[in-house]
Write a protein that holds these residues in place. Structure first.
Motif, PDB file in Angstrom:
ATOM      1  N   SER A 165     -64.291 -49.239 -54.765  1.00 28.51           N
ATOM      2  CA  SER A 165     -63.070 -49.585 -54.063  1.00 28.51           C
ATOM      3  C   SER A 165     -62.918 -51.090 -53.931  1.00 28.51           C
ATOM      4  O   SER A 165     -63.891 -51.838 -54.001  1.00 28.51           O
ATOM      5  N   PRO A 191     -61.470 -53.078 -47.764  1.00 28.28           N
ATOM      6  CA  PRO A 191     -60.539 -52.255 -46.984  1.00 28.28           C
ATOM      7  C   PRO A 191     -59.373 -53.064 -46.434  1.00 28.28           C
ATOM      8  O   PRO A 191     -59.468 -54.273 -46.270  1.00 28.28           O
ATOM      9  N   TRP A 228     -64.254 -47.104 -45.812  1.00 25.62           N
ATOM     10  CA  TRP A 228     -64.573 -48.127 -46.808  1.00 25.62           C
ATOM     11  C   TRP A 228     -65.855 -48.781 -46.326  1.00 25.62           C
ATOM     12  O   TRP A 228     -65.954 -49.176 -45.161  1.00 25.62           O
ATOM     13  N   TYR A 274     -65.571 -46.090 -51.194  1.00 27.92           N
ATOM     14  CA  TYR A 274     -64.549 -45.411 -50.395  1.00 27.92           C
ATOM     15  C   TYR A 274     -64.780 -43.899 -50.444  1.00 27.92           C
ATOM     16  O   TYR A 274     -65.098 -43.350 -51.496  1.00 27.92           O
TER      17      TYR A 274
END
Length: 145
Positions: A23, A26, A62, A94
């Motif tokens: 990911s 965040p 996250w 994530y």
């Protein structure tokens, strides 16, 4: 007795854990729906603060833990009702727990009990408003006089 030792060495859901996905960092958490937090030092297991949601909704996490050489993964479970997910070290990861019922939850982080410490930070975000409980302050030791 051997069954108890095995249960302690292999945390619930460890073998059957879903895999978190790579990911980007965040988004900033909206305090009505989640929180940012960190782990300063985890040698084996850490429990997050608790939160309560009054309606069903998704819970997203996250996380990025820095791990020393020889440690490549750790696990995160949504307790009490969510399955575990395996996260990779040293990058943003994530995971989403979908359709979680109303209730009080916390995250449980753990890794192999290998004597190495990891640290990191991340964000929990729910799709419905939550009430976050502060973690209790550590007990103070009495001072010698």
């Amino acid at each position: 007795m051997a069954g108890l030792a095995f249960a302690f060495l292999h945390a619930p859901g460890e073998e059957a854990a879903a895999v978190a996905t790579a990911s980007a960092p965040p988004p900033a958490p909206d305090p009505r729906y989640g929180f940012a937090t960190r782990i300063d030092r985890m040698a084996f297991r850490v429990i997050s603060r608790e939160w309560t949601q009054t309606s069903a909704g998704a819970i997203e996490l996250w996380w990025n833990n820095s791990c020393p050489d020889g440690t490549t993964t750790y696990w995160v479970a949504l307790r009490p009702a969510g399955a575990a997910a395996r996260f990779n070290c040293n990058s943003w990861q994530y995971h989403k727990w979908a359709s979680m019922p109303a209730g009080t939850y916390h995250l449980e982080f753990w890794k192999d009990h290998d004597g190495r410490s990891i640290r990191g930070s991340g964000t929990m975000q729910a799709s419905v408003p939550v009430t976050v409980r502060s973690k209790p302050a550590p007990a103070q030791s009495p001072t010698a006089g």
